[in-house]
Design a protein around this motif. Structure first.
Motif, PDB file in Angstrom:
ATOM      1  N   GLU A 254       0.807  -1.219   0.000  1.00 49.65           N
ATOM      2  CA  GLU A 254       0.000   0.000   0.000  1.00 49.65           C
ATOM      3  C   GLU A 254       0.842   1.272   0.000  1.00 49.65           C
ATOM      4  O   GLU A 254       0.551   2.232  -0.702  1.00 49.65           O
ATOM      5  N   THR A 255       1.901   1.271   0.803  1.00 52.85           N
ATOM      6  CA  THR A 255       2.639   2.518   0.994  1.00 52.85           C
ATOM      7  C   THR A 255       3.954   2.579   0.231  1.00 52.85           C
ATOM      8  O   THR A 255       4.417   3.673  -0.108  1.00 52.85           O
ATOM      9  N   GLU A 256       4.569   1.428  -0.037  1.00 53.37           N
ATOM     10  CA  GLU A 256       5.901   1.468  -0.646  1.00 53.37           C
ATOM     11  C   GLU A 256       5.895   1.116  -2.123  1.00 53.37           C
ATOM     12  O   GLU A 256       6.513   1.804  -2.948  1.00 53.37           O
ATOM     13  N   VAL A 257       5.177   0.052  -2.471  1.00 54.11           N
ATOM     14  CA  VAL A 257       5.167  -0.426  -3.860  1.00 54.11           C
ATOM     15  C   VAL A 257       4.761   0.665  -4.859  1.00 54.11           C
ATOM     16  O   VAL A 257       5.402   0.814  -5.906  1.00 54.11           O
ATOM     17  N   PRO A 258       3.717   1.461  -4.555  1.00 52.05           N
ATOM     18  CA  PRO A 258       3.308   2.487  -5.530  1.00 52.05           C
ATOM     19  C   PRO A 258       4.430   3.429  -5.939  1.00 52.05           C
ATOM     20  O   PRO A 258       4.532   3.795  -7.113  1.00 52.05           O
ATOM     21  N   PHE A 259       5.280   3.797  -4.990  1.00 52.02           N
ATOM     22  CA  PHE A 259       6.373   4.708  -5.329  1.00 52.02           C
ATOM     23  C   PHE A 259       7.372   4.058  -6.281  1.00 52.02           C
ATOM     24  O   PHE A 259       7.892   4.712  -7.184  1.00 52.02           O
ATOM     25  N   TYR A 260       7.617   2.781  -6.065  1.00 51.84           N
ATOM     26  CA  TYR A 260       8.527   2.071  -6.975  1.00 51.84           C
ATOM     27  C   TYR A 260       7.928   2.008  -8.377  1.00 51.84           C
ATOM     28  O   TYR A 260       8.622   2.192  -9.369  1.00 51.84           O
ATOM     29  N   ALA A 261       6.633   1.744  -8.442  1.00 52.90           N
ATOM     30  CA  ALA A 261       5.969   1.693  -9.746  1.00 52.90           C
ATOM     31  C   ALA A 261       6.064   3.055 -10.441  1.00 52.90           C
ATOM     32  O   ALA A 261       6.363   3.134 -11.632  1.00 52.90           O
ATOM     33  N   LEU A 262       5.838   4.104  -9.678  1.00 53.71           N
ATOM     34  CA  LEU A 262       5.908   5.452 -10.259  1.00 53.71           C
ATOM     35  C   LEU A 262       7.311   5.781 -10.750  1.00 53.71           C
ATOM     36  O   LEU A 262       7.484   6.480 -11.749  1.00 53.71           O
ATOM     37  N   SER A 263       8.318   5.279 -10.036  1.00 55.59           N
ATOM     38  CA  SER A 263       9.689   5.537 -10.467  1.00 55.59           C
ATOM     39  C   SER A 263       9.958   4.916 -11.830  1.00 55.59           C
ATOM     40  O   SER A 263      10.647   5.490 -12.668  1.00 55.59           O
ATOM     41  N   ILE A 264       9.401   3.719 -12.040  1.00 48.01           N
ATOM     42  CA  ILE A 264       9.616   3.040 -13.322  1.00 48.01           C
ATOM     43  C   ILE A 264       8.840   3.730 -14.438  1.00 48.01           C
ATOM     44  O   ILE A 264       9.395   4.077 -15.488  1.00 48.01           O
TER      45      ILE A 264
ATOM     46  N   LYS B 196      -4.302  17.566  -2.842  1.00 48.76           N
ATOM     47  CA  LYS B 196      -3.167  18.378  -3.283  1.00 48.76           C
ATOM     48  C   LYS B 196      -1.864  17.856  -2.716  1.00 48.76           C
ATOM     49  O   LYS B 196      -1.864  17.045  -1.778  1.00 48.76           O
ATOM     50  N   MET B 197      -0.790  18.335  -3.297  1.00 51.88           N
ATOM     51  CA  MET B 197       0.534  17.900  -2.879  1.00 51.88           C
ATOM     52  C   MET B 197       0.907  18.575  -1.563  1.00 51.88           C
ATOM     53  O   MET B 197       0.959  19.792  -1.478  1.00 51.88           O
ATOM     54  N   THR B 198       1.184  17.782  -0.537  1.00 53.64           N
ATOM     55  CA  THR B 198       1.601  18.358   0.740  1.00 53.64           C
ATOM     56  C   THR B 198       3.115  18.269   0.879  1.00 53.64           C
ATOM     57  O   THR B 198       3.763  17.510   0.164  1.00 53.64           O
ATOM     58  N   SER B 199       3.652  19.023   1.823  1.00 53.62           N
ATOM     59  CA  SER B 199       5.102  19.005   1.993  1.00 53.62           C
ATOM     60  C   SER B 199       5.551  17.658   2.572  1.00 53.62           C
ATOM     61  O   SER B 199       6.686  17.235   2.352  1.00 53.62           O
ATOM     62  N   GLU B 200       4.636  16.997   3.297  1.00 52.91           N
ATOM     63  CA  GLU B 200       4.988  15.662   3.809  1.00 52.91           C
ATOM     64  C   GLU B 200       5.163  14.676   2.656  1.00 52.91           C
ATOM     65  O   GLU B 200       6.124  13.906   2.613  1.00 52.91           O
ATOM     66  N   MET B 201       4.194  14.707   1.714  1.00 49.52           N
ATOM     67  CA  MET B 201       4.310  13.839   0.550  1.00 49.52           C
ATOM     68  C   MET B 201       5.596  14.133  -0.198  1.00 49.52           C
ATOM     69  O   MET B 201       6.284  13.219  -0.656  1.00 49.52           O
ATOM     70  N   LEU B 202       5.901  15.432  -0.314  1.00 46.57           N
ATOM     71  CA  LEU B 202       7.082  15.841  -1.060  1.00 46.57           C
ATOM     72  C   LEU B 202       8.346  15.250  -0.436  1.00 46.57           C
ATOM     73  O   LEU B 202       9.215  14.732  -1.155  1.00 46.57           O
ATOM     74  N   ASP B 203       8.430  15.315   0.884  1.00 48.26           N
ATOM     75  CA  ASP B 203       9.581  14.720   1.577  1.00 48.26           C
ATOM     76  C   ASP B 203       9.648  13.224   1.298  1.00 48.26           C
ATOM     77  O   ASP B 203      10.699  12.685   0.955  1.00 48.26           O
ATOM     78  N   GLN B 204       8.498  12.593   1.458  1.00 46.06           N
ATOM     79  CA  GLN B 204       8.410  11.152   1.254  1.00 46.06           C
ATOM     80  C   GLN B 204       8.904  10.784  -0.157  1.00 46.06           C
ATOM     81  O   GLN B 204       9.675   9.842  -0.337  1.00 46.06           O
TER      82      GLN B 204
END
Lengths: 222, 222
Positions: free
Chosen positions: A167-177, B199-207
């Motif tokens: 839920e929290t980690e996989v999506p970011f990896y997908a977005l990176s690709i 919207k894009m938050t600064s927390e998301m941005l850090d993440q």
DNA sequence: AATCAATTTAAACACTTGTTTCAATCACTT
DNA sequence: AAGTGATTGAAACAAGTGTTTAAATTGATT
């Protein structure tokens, strides 16, 4: 006494000629110049049809655009089974290595679908345009095209890295690709100038695909 | 008997008020809706100026757009020294670890510059728009902004991986990093919907920054 | 062959676009 | 205070936009 005309039911497709000619012209021009820069008179000329036909068959220019998008990703979804099969095969095998090969193929196929210049090129252009410059049609594009494709990718990433939170980690990896791939399409004019090339060749495309796969798989291995 | 008016020399900046108010309004509206969707009457209203002032001071709408872009990346380049210092410090230290930390900071700064919503946000929007939907002004944007920034990134990548060929391999790695970052800006509406956020938050941005740095550095380590 | 709805047509509509006009006004020097 | 050139303003311009009108044409059914 004014005669009130009721447009024909789209599903009946009676006298499909004008309607489909209009859709073909719209796909071409909207993909080329975007909806804002394409006038209904341009469309009518390209389709060899009276201007009024657009409002007669589609109600409005905006509706024609929506219908064009619908048709575009309906056609694009027919390429989806290939991606789907890719994911299912990998899932059946179950190993991390299988996920890696599937990801390699996914990236290669995705890059091809972004650049191969024919019908699917126009479809991609239409959707890419929606992404960076959204109209009310964006929601449909996301639901029917981006979301399902993104889910396949997420599944492959999850299989390659079972330790990641789906839920929290996989999506970011997908977005990176996806981000690496789309970058070449969305900023193509800039990249070509930086690389001092005139146009995208299939050799460059292969080279790029190989790089993105290598980069991403290296990032995925612990 | 028509009076012929010659526009004032820009460098003299006589009666700068109207001119600069116009440039400020243009920066805001062009960044928000793009040049095609911004009418000169919108601009005149925003700047509280007569419509004729646009042609009086800039000759044409297109010229005002060009002048706005020029001003935008002239201002953006003043943020460059920060990135430059980053790279020079890393180079001075010389170690791979220094390059890694610099890359981490580079990504963080770059993401911030893409989203922090103030002046630099408008500049980025203007340039992002140029990249995906180029006008004749694109060349200037590349030469004066993209190219130098890209060179810094390439230098950091080369330092982190001295084994890579600077001409053929390093550029692809740099593009992979930039691509991940820009993806969030160029397809922001899609990503927000996929993440079910408003919207894009600064927390998301850090993440996001942390993820991209981790992903990219993992890809860079052998 | 007549009827009648579906389709096509050219024209007009109301509105917006970027640009130009020219008289009114302003700021400044003589 | 008069004169002069730079600036402003309201209005008009020509061209283009999406849409609507109503008459003309088509094609099938009665």
């Amino acid at each position: 006494m004014k005669a009130t005309f009721s447009p024909p039911e789209p599903e009946l497709m009676t006298q499909a000629d004008v309607r489909t000619r209009l859709l073909t012209a719209a796909e071409k021009l909207f993909a080329q110049h975007g909806p804002a820069a394409t006038s209904i008179r341009d469309l009518a000329r390209e389709a060899q049809v009276n201007v009024a036909a657009i409002n007669y068959y589609f109600g409005s220019k905006e509706n024609l655009y929506l219908e064009t998008l619908r048709q575009a990703f309906r056609a694009s979804r027919e390429v989806m089974p290939r991606f789907d099969a890719l994911a299912q095969e990998a899932q059946a095998t179950g190993t991390v290595e299988a996920a890696h090969t599937a990801l390699r193929l996914y990236i290669e196929e995705f890059m091809k679908s972004l650049f191969v210049s024919d019908e699917s090129d126009r479809h991609m252009r239409l959707m890419a345009r929606e992404m960076s410059d959204p109209t009310p049609a964006l929601d449909a594009v996301i639901d029917e095209f981006i979301e399902p494709k993104s889910n396949i990718l997420k599944q492959l990433v999850a299989q390659a890295r079972p330790d990641l939170d789906p839920e929290t980690e996989v999506p970011f990896y997908a977005l990176s690709i996806v981000g690496q791939c789309l970058h070449y399409r969305l900023t193509q004019p800039v990249i070509l100038r930086l690389m001092k090339r005139e146009k995208m060749t299939s050799e460059m495309l292969d080279q790029i695909s190989v790089h993105i796969a290598a980069f991403s798989l290296a990032a995925l291995s612990r």
